[in-house]
Scaffold this active site. Structure first.
Site, PDB file in Angstrom:
ATOM      1  N   GLY A 259      -4.129  48.235  35.505  1.00  0.00           N
ATOM      2  CA  GLY A 259      -2.806  47.921  34.949  1.00  0.00           C
ATOM      3  C   GLY A 259      -2.845  48.062  33.643  1.00  0.00           C
ATOM      4  O   GLY A 259      -3.745  48.567  33.160  1.00  0.00           O
TER       5      GLY A 259
ATOM      6  N   GLY B 129      -3.715  47.620  30.412  1.00  0.00           N
ATOM      7  CA  GLY B 129      -4.544  46.912  29.599  1.00  0.00           C
ATOM      8  C   GLY B 129      -4.408  46.697  28.072  1.00  0.00           C
ATOM      9  O   GLY B 129      -4.732  46.111  27.502  1.00  0.00           O
TER      10      GLY B 129
ATOM     11  N   ASP C  63      -9.915  44.931  24.216  1.00  0.00           N
ATOM     12  CA  ASP C  63      -9.175  44.300  23.164  1.00  0.00           C
ATOM     13  C   ASP C  63      -7.749  44.665  23.090  1.00  0.00           C
ATOM     14  O   ASP C  63      -7.060  44.138  22.331  1.00  0.00           O
ATOM     15  CB  ASP C  63      -9.842  44.434  21.757  1.00  0.00           C
ATOM     16  CG  ASP C  63      -9.842  46.305  21.721  1.00  0.00           C
ATOM     17  OD1 ASP C  63      -9.214  46.992  22.450  1.00  0.00           O
ATOM     18  OD2 ASP C  63     -10.294  46.643  20.447  1.00  0.00           O
TER      19      ASP C  63
ATOM     20  N   ARG D  59       2.158  56.189  38.737  1.00  0.00           N
ATOM     21  CA  ARG D  59       0.854  56.887  39.018  1.00  0.00           C
ATOM     22  C   ARG D  59       0.525  56.759  40.407  1.00  0.00           C
ATOM     23  O   ARG D  59       1.079  56.057  41.169  1.00  0.00           O
ATOM     24  CB  ARG D  59      -0.184  56.124  38.437  1.00  0.00           C
ATOM     25  CG  ARG D  59      -0.005  56.078  36.677  1.00  0.00           C
ATOM     26  CD  ARG D  59      -0.625  54.841  36.162  1.00  0.00           C
ATOM     27  NE  ARG D  59       0.096  54.559  34.743  1.00  0.00           N
ATOM     28  CZ  ARG D  59      -0.650  54.840  33.703  1.00  0.00           C
ATOM     29  NH1 ARG D  59      -1.768  55.701  33.884  1.00  0.00           N
ATOM     30  NH2 ARG D  59      -0.174  54.597  32.561  1.00  0.00           N
TER      31      ARG D  59
ATOM     32  N   ASP E  90      -5.322  56.917  38.434  1.00  0.00           N
ATOM     33  CA  ASP E  90      -4.562  55.959  37.449  1.00  0.00           C
ATOM     34  C   ASP E  90      -3.953  56.902  36.312  1.00  0.00           C
ATOM     35  O   ASP E  90      -3.266  56.604  35.493  1.00  0.00           O
ATOM     36  CB  ASP E  90      -5.330  54.882  37.070  1.00  0.00           C
ATOM     37  CG  ASP E  90      -6.681  55.136  36.508  1.00  0.00           C
ATOM     38  OD1 ASP E  90      -7.293  55.690  37.208  1.00  0.00           O
ATOM     39  OD2 ASP E  90      -6.653  54.609  35.313  1.00  0.00           O
ATOM     40  N   ASN E  91      -4.736  57.924  36.320  1.00  0.00           N
ATOM     41  CA  ASN E  91      -4.221  59.070  35.365  1.00  0.00           C
ATOM     42  C   ASN E  91      -3.545  60.082  35.850  1.00  0.00           C
ATOM     43  O   ASN E  91      -3.489  61.233  35.247  1.00  0.00           O
ATOM     44  CB  ASN E  91      -5.404  59.427  34.479  1.00  0.00           C
ATOM     45  CG  ASN E  91      -5.679  58.240  33.468  1.00  0.00           C
ATOM     46  OD1 ASN E  91      -5.382  57.539  33.360  1.00  0.00           O
ATOM     47  ND2 ASN E  91      -7.371  58.318  33.464  1.00  0.00           N
TER      48      ASN E  91
ATOM     49  N   ASP F  89      -2.172  60.644  30.023  1.00  0.00           N
ATOM     50  CA  ASP F  89      -3.577  60.018  29.394  1.00  0.00           C
ATOM     51  C   ASP F  89      -4.513  61.127  28.822  1.00  0.00           C
ATOM     52  O   ASP F  89      -5.453  61.497  29.732  1.00  0.00           O
ATOM     53  CB  ASP F  89      -3.867  59.201  30.680  1.00  0.00           C
ATOM     54  CG  ASP F  89      -3.342  57.639  30.544  1.00  0.00           C
ATOM     55  OD1 ASP F  89      -2.629  57.568  29.452  1.00  0.00           O
ATOM     56  OD2 ASP F  89      -4.050  57.057  31.397  1.00  0.00           O
TER      57      ASP F  89
HETATM   58  P1  AMP Z   1      -7.914  54.991  30.421  1.00  0.00           P
HETATM   59  O1  AMP Z   1      -9.475  55.090  30.679  1.00  0.00           O
HETATM   60  O2  AMP Z   1      -7.218  55.018  29.155  1.00  0.00           O
HETATM   61  O3  AMP Z   1      -6.771  55.642  31.551  1.00  0.00           O
HETATM   62  O4  AMP Z   1      -7.823  53.537  31.086  1.00  0.00           O
HETATM   63  C1  AMP Z   1      -8.193  52.853  32.201  1.00  0.00           C
HETATM   64  C2  AMP Z   1      -8.035  51.297  32.154  1.00  0.00           C
HETATM   65  O5  AMP Z   1      -8.477  50.725  31.309  1.00  0.00           O
HETATM   66  C3  AMP Z   1      -6.555  51.202  32.130  1.00  0.00           C
HETATM   67  O6  AMP Z   1      -6.216  50.168  32.961  1.00  0.00           O
HETATM   68  C4  AMP Z   1      -6.435  50.643  30.702  1.00  0.00           C
HETATM   69  O7  AMP Z   1      -5.293  49.830  30.253  1.00  0.00           O
HETATM   70  C5  AMP Z   1      -7.652  49.881  30.355  1.00  0.00           C
HETATM   71  N1  AMP Z   1      -8.040  50.068  28.965  1.00  0.00           N
HETATM   72  C6  AMP Z   1      -8.400  50.983  28.173  1.00  0.00           C
HETATM   73  N2  AMP Z   1      -8.744  50.841  26.949  1.00  0.00           N
HETATM   74  C7  AMP Z   1      -8.457  49.465  26.859  1.00  0.00           C
HETATM   75  C8  AMP Z   1      -8.672  48.519  25.791  1.00  0.00           C
HETATM   76  N3  AMP Z   1      -9.026  48.843  24.854  1.00  0.00           N
HETATM   77  N4  AMP Z   1      -8.328  47.278  25.935  1.00  0.00           N
HETATM   78  C9  AMP Z   1      -7.654  46.641  27.305  1.00  0.00           C
HETATM   79  N5  AMP Z   1      -7.814  47.615  28.424  1.00  0.00           N
HETATM   80  C10 AMP Z   1      -8.140  49.171  28.229  1.00  0.00           C
HETATM   81 MG    MG Z   2      -5.297  55.651  31.966  1.00  0.00          MG
END
Ligand code: AMP
Ligand code: MG
Length: 482
Positions: A85, A87, A120, A178, A247-248, A257
């Protein structure tokens, strides 16, 4: 400010999202606003590029008509399934553009949500500027992509290995649906949710399929075709996404992403830049098989809607996935031949193209500049010219181009439209980001944006943007930036 929102995703079943406003930041200040994109969206860039604009683009104020939500999704990350989700992002809503298109406006780095797990919810300035510049380069190269509308500094620090300046990226996408959104519905097993998402996705991205007797199967088939074409487009320009988790991967067929992505220099299908991709799962030459693997996860998620009889559903899904292999193989060869100026097809063409790649790999020749040198004629004293392997290959190619029976200028003009001069070279990206995040000097980044915004047209004074970095002892590494 003339925001025109119509938030169709927020009208879907509540299981698909959580209503949540962005968390305010201390001192929002505009770093970059994308004037060209603002115009396409019907927004005045002068109003965005202002203290009031910074309030909206940072999430401190919610624009009128927006309905902020964090979207729920799941995903296979490096092969392992997780419920995920948004985040660290919220979808403000869908902007309706002057020409009637619907575009998601999302704030990335906008604070914690129920999906943040241990994160965070924030983002650092460097990775958000990186997403901005790579996305603009991809757009200018003619590759479907999400784009950055703005980057706003937050006036706060984020803590990674070291404290870093924080930022929010305002991101524009055809949608943020996605493969993992469908996986989430399949895991949820709530009646009607997947059906609603399916209808929404078709209406939004595949309107020709509205009313189709087998909508889930038809969506899968279209997704297969679009993802295949996207990976082919990436490979044409040497792009390595770096983190092709489910998810990407967007159902729209846009690149989404930008984390540890980068462009390959020397041609080698095993090239990996991501610091966490130890197995080479997302290497340059793995991107087609990985896209296939991800599409198989989409097929699994959709299975019950493909056919109530499971055996029949599996058979249909397999046939749909089976389209990928042939489409990819023929698209790859056709793409290489087109880059070599060939329109007709002769039996030896695939071998001719593959032999060039084999030579490049042996010689560790730069992927981008070798194709462009063939297009423009090699620069004087180019060391590649003296290579006997390449000389022999060139003689075959020139003979083959001769058989096209067209003036050489016509052939070269076609090649120029497919073989870029300027890609965002890794060392140029790093230098520009270092100046922006270290000294607050945006001029190298602005110049880089200017260069990559016209990638096919060689311009005087930009010679150093053409070259790969000198080979260093340390391999280039990229990080997820989370
Ligand atoms: P990503 O690797 O950017 O595609 O992120 C994978 C998952 O981790 C997604 O659900 C993002 O929302 C979550 N996520 C990545 N960075 C953070 C962060 N700093 N705080 C909270 N959730 C994160
Ligand atoms: Mg992502």
């Amino acid at each position: 400010m003339s925001w025109r929102f119509d938030n169709s995703y927020a009208r879907l079943p509540e299981a698909l999202f959580t209503r949540i406003a962005p968390t305010a930041v201390r001192a929002p200040a505009i770093v970059l606003v994308n004037a060209a994109l603002a115009a396409e969206l019907g927004l005045a860039d002068s109003e965005l590029d202002s203290p009031e604009g910074a309030q909206f683009l940072s999430g401190n104020r919610v624009p009128p008509g927006a309905e902020p939500i964090a979207q729920a999704y799941a995903g296979h990350q490096f092969g392992h399934f997780s419920m995920l989700g948004d985040g660290r992002a919220v979808l403000l809503g869908e902007l309706v553009t002057p020409d009637g298109h619907r575009r998601d406006l999302q704030l990335k780095g906008s604070g914690r949500t129920p999906y943040s797990r241990s994160g965070d919810g924030r983002a650092a300035l460097g990775p958000m500027l990186r997403e901005y510049v790579i996305g603009e380069a991809m757009h200018a190269l003619g590759i479907p992509t999400t784009r950055a509308l703005a980057v706003v500094g937050t006036g706060e620090r984020v803590y990674r290995e070291t404290p870093l300046p924080g930022a929010v990226l305002a991101r524009v996408a055809a949608s943020h649906i996605r493969v993992g959104t469908f996986e989430y519905c399949a895991a949820l097993r709530e009646p009607g949710v997947m059906q609603a998402l399916l209808e929404h996705t078709i209406a939004r991205h595949y309107p020709a399929l509205v009313g189709h007797p087998q909508p889930a199967l038809a969506l899968l088939q279209e997704a297969v075709d679009r993802q295949c074409d996207l990976v082919l487009a990436w490979m044409r320009v040497g792009f390595i996404h770096g983190v092709m988790n489910t998810d990407n991967m967007a159902l729209s067929g846009e690149t989404i992403d930008y984390g540890p992505c980068a462009f390959m220099d020397a041609y080698d299908p095993s090239t990996v830049f991501s610091s966490i991709d130890h197995q080479g799962r997302y290497a340059f030459g793995q991107q087609a098989p990985v896209a296939m693997w991800n599409l198989a996860r989409l097929a699994e998620a959709l299975l019950e809607l493909i056919d109530p009889n499971e055996d029949r559903a599996i058979e249909l899904a397999k046939a749909a996935l089976g389209r990928f292999g042939e489409r990819f193989r023929s698209g790859w060869v056709d793409g290489l031949c087109a880059r070599l100026g060939l329109q007709a097809r002769e039996p030896g063409d695939a071998a001719l193209a593959e032999d060039l790649l084999a030579w490049m790999q042996r010689a560790r020749a730069d992927y981008t500049s070798t194709f462009r040198a063939l297009t423009d004629g090699f620069p004087p004293a180019d060391p590649r010219e003296a290579d006997p392997g390449l000389q022999a290959w060139r003689a075959r190619w020139e003979a083959r181009v001769g058989r096209e029976g067209q003036p050489v200028e016509v052939v070269h003009a076609r090649m120029r439209a497919l073989n870029p001069v300027y890609i965002p070279r890794n060392h140029k990206v790093e230098d520009a980001l270092a100046a922006a995040t270290g000294q607050g000097d945006l001029s190298p980044l602005r110049r880089l944006l200017e260069v990559v915004s016209r990638p096919y047209e060689r311009r005087p004074g930009l010679e150093d943007y053409e070259q790969a970095a000198a080979v260093s002892a340390q391999p280039y590494r990229t990080f997820c930036g989370t």
